[in-house]
Design an enzyme around this catalytic site. Structure first.
Site, PDB file in Angstrom:
ATOM      1  N   SER A 170       6.154  78.143 -30.692  1.00 52.47           N
ATOM      2  CA  SER A 170       5.541  78.483 -31.978  1.00 52.47           C
ATOM      3  C   SER A 170       4.024  78.531 -31.853  1.00 52.47           C
ATOM      4  CB  SER A 170       5.960  77.464 -33.043  1.00 52.47           C
ATOM      5  OG  SER A 170       7.346  77.550 -33.281  1.00 52.47           O
TER       6      SER A 170
ATOM      7  N   ARG B 130      12.220  72.776 -23.143  1.00 49.08           N
ATOM      8  CA  ARG B 130      11.733  73.762 -22.187  1.00 49.08           C
ATOM      9  C   ARG B 130      11.338  73.162 -20.855  1.00 49.08           C
ATOM     10  NH1 ARG B 130       7.348  75.608 -26.362  1.00 49.08           N
ATOM     11  NH2 ARG B 130       7.380  73.366 -26.349  1.00 49.08           N
TER      12      ARG B 130
ATOM     13  N   HIS C  41      14.264  79.311 -30.368  1.00 49.28           N
ATOM     14  CA  HIS C  41      15.032  78.557 -31.363  1.00 49.28           C
ATOM     15  C   HIS C  41      16.359  79.254 -31.666  1.00 49.28           C
ATOM     16  CE1 HIS C  41      10.829  77.240 -32.820  1.00 49.28           C
ATOM     17  NE2 HIS C  41      11.372  76.183 -32.227  1.00 49.28           N
TER      18      HIS C  41
ATOM     19  N   LYS D 264       1.863  67.007 -37.275  1.00 52.16           N
ATOM     20  CA  LYS D 264       1.520  68.417 -37.053  1.00 52.16           C
ATOM     21  C   LYS D 264       0.792  69.021 -38.247  1.00 52.16           C
ATOM     22  CE  LYS D 264       5.311  69.639 -33.943  1.00 52.16           C
ATOM     23  NZ  LYS D 264       6.408  70.595 -33.709  1.00 52.16           N
TER      24      LYS D 264
END
Length: 163
Positions: A133, A95, A22, A46
């Site tokens: 994360s 990614r 990040h 989430k």
């Protein structure tokens, strides 16, 4: 890359917690815009390890000392935040192909609601492409070293929170 004077960008995310990946995207955005807001957001799909207040504190620790970068939090829609801040860009990292596809869909949604903010997708640097994360949270559970994955300021804030 040309410098855009007077332009505001938002780098949004859940940041649960913020990672070196990040930070790389934030740095790259700060090279292109006059001000970058790191927006700690909520994704209803989430489940979070850290509260939005804690994620904001961790992000603030991670970007401390970065010029033209500030951290805010928002529980609303990203396009509404972009409009409120007068942002001309939403900067996101990806990614892999799955990330790219998801971010493209979100970019279309945000563009439909607030066309003044262009979404810019930046590919993760190769050495950061496996940083997530999720991996960080797993390592936290196992008390593993996080120094390769998180900025020092983020680690300091996490240590304050979990002790």
């Amino acid at each position: 890359m040309t410098e855009k004077k007077g332009k505001i960008a938002i780098v949004p995310g859940s940041f649960d917690p913020i990672t070196e990946g990040h930070i790389d995207i934030i740095r790259r955005a700060a090279e292109r815009f006059d001000h970058v807001y790191v927006a700690v957001m909520i994704n209803q799909a989430k489940q979070y390890r850290f509260s939005i207040e804690q994620r904001t504190r961790i992000a603030q620790g991670a970007v401390k000392g970065m010029e033209r970068v500030s951290v805010i939090s928002s529980e609303g829609m990203l396009w509404m935040l972009a409009k409120e801040l007068g942002a001309s860009a939403i900067v996101k990292g990806y990614r892999n192909e799955a990330d790219w596809k998801y971010e493209q869909e979100m970019a279309q949604y945000n563009k439909a609601h607030y066309p003044q903010a262009e979404t810019i997708l930046l590919k993760a640097e190769e050495h950061l492409s496996q940083v997530s994360s999720t991996v960080v949270r797993e390592k936290l559970l196992n008390n593993e070293d996080l120094s390769e994955l998180l900025p020092k300021g983020a680690i300091r804030e996490i240590e304050k929170i979990i002790k």
